[in-house]
Design an enzyme around this catalytic site. Structure first.
Site, PDB file in Angstrom:
ATOM      1  N   CYS A   1      -9.013  -6.599  -8.868  1.00 19.77           N
ATOM      2  CA  CYS A   1      -8.695  -5.646  -9.920  1.00 19.77           C
ATOM      3  C   CYS A   1      -8.279  -4.348  -9.226  1.00 19.77           C
ATOM      4  O   CYS A   1      -9.102  -3.667  -8.633  1.00 19.77           O
ATOM      5  CB  CYS A   1      -9.952  -5.464 -10.775  1.00 19.77           C
ATOM      6  SG  CYS A   1      -9.734  -4.407 -12.176  1.00 19.77           S
TER       7      CYS A   1
ATOM      8  N   CYS B   1       0.285   3.393   3.559  1.00 19.88           N
ATOM      9  CA  CYS B   1       0.727   2.985   4.898  1.00 19.88           C
ATOM     10  C   CYS B   1       1.831   1.945   4.876  1.00 19.88           C
ATOM     11  O   CYS B   1       2.385   1.610   5.912  1.00 19.88           O
ATOM     12  CB  CYS B   1      -0.457   2.477   5.715  1.00 19.88           C
ATOM     13  SG  CYS B   1      -1.064   0.870   5.178  1.00 19.88           S
TER      14      CYS B   1
ATOM     15  N   CYS C   1      -5.049   1.026   6.554  1.00 18.82           N
ATOM     16  CA  CYS C   1      -5.328   2.464   6.467  1.00 18.82           C
ATOM     17  C   CYS C   1      -6.673   2.752   5.809  1.00 18.82           C
ATOM     18  O   CYS C   1      -7.072   3.901   5.719  1.00 18.82           O
ATOM     19  CB  CYS C   1      -4.214   3.176   5.707  1.00 18.82           C
ATOM     20  SG  CYS C   1      -4.210   2.850   3.930  1.00 18.82           S
TER      21      CYS C   1
ATOM     22  N   CYS D   1      -7.285  -1.300   1.723  1.00 17.25           N
ATOM     23  CA  CYS D   1      -6.216  -1.693   2.636  1.00 17.25           C
ATOM     24  C   CYS D   1      -6.798  -1.855   4.037  1.00 17.25           C
ATOM     25  O   CYS D   1      -7.460  -0.955   4.538  1.00 17.25           O
ATOM     26  CB  CYS D   1      -5.133  -0.616   2.629  1.00 17.25           C
ATOM     27  SG  CYS D   1      -3.862  -0.871   3.875  1.00 17.25           S
TER      28      CYS D   1
ATOM     29  N   CYS E   1       0.850  -1.182   0.000  1.00 24.37           N
ATOM     30  CA  CYS E   1       0.000   0.000   0.000  1.00 24.37           C
ATOM     31  C   CYS E   1       0.893   1.243   0.000  1.00 24.37           C
ATOM     32  O   CYS E   1       1.773   1.369   0.848  1.00 24.37           O
ATOM     33  CB  CYS E   1      -0.870  -0.033   1.259  1.00 24.37           C
ATOM     34  SG  CYS E   1      -1.789   1.488   1.549  1.00 24.37           S
TER      35      CYS E   1
HETATM   36 ZN   LIG Z   1      -2.759   1.108   3.564  1.00 29.71          ZN
END
Ligand SMILES: [Zn+2]
Length: 134
Positions: free
Chosen positions: A115, A47, A95, A92, A44
């Site tokens: 996706c 984060c 976060c 995510c 990510c």
């Molecule tokens: Zn994140």
């Protein structure tokens, strides 16, 4: 979860913020990660959480990086009824930043197609020695 070593990330760009905070979508085919074939981990950008492994990445032809599975517990899902469609949004788990959607037309064994907007992923190629010593 022991693989949270992240190669380093800076402040989000306006485009990344638009995707993560406002469920934006990058233009299909725009992400260089579509063509990323090396072994490694996708993180990510917001984060640094490890989200996807290259082992689950496959070429779906959709124009977005696609995965048939996620790293355990790294990604949350919720129903998304925007744009007159019912889709499953993925974000995510740490976060809550928006990543993309999951569809049920992926390859076996999961039958899933995550996706994902490559713009909000950071790819770190695997260092072979690192994997061995962990
Ligand atoms: Zn994140």
């Amino acid at each position: 979860m022991t693989q949270n070593s992240f190669c380093g990330f800076g402040p989000l760009s306006p485009v990344q913020k638009q995707i993560m905070d406002h469920h934006g979508t990058e233009p299909p085919g725009s992400s260089p990660l579509n063509h990323e074939k090396r072994a490694g981990t996708y993180y990510c950008v917001q984060c640094g959480e490890a989200l996807f492994s290259s082992r689950e990445k496959y070429e779906s032809g959709s124009g977005w990086p696609s995965f048939c599975d996620v790293l355990k517990g790294a990604v949350g899902v919720r129903e998304d009824c925007s744009h007159g469609m019912t889709r499953t949004e993925v974000h995510c788990a740490r976060c809550q930043g928006h990543l993309g959607h999951v569809f049920h037309d992926g390859p076996p064994p999961t039958g899933l197609r995550y996706c994902v907007n490559g713009t909000v992923l950071e790819f770190c190629p695997q260092e072979q020695s690192q994997e061995e010593t962990l």
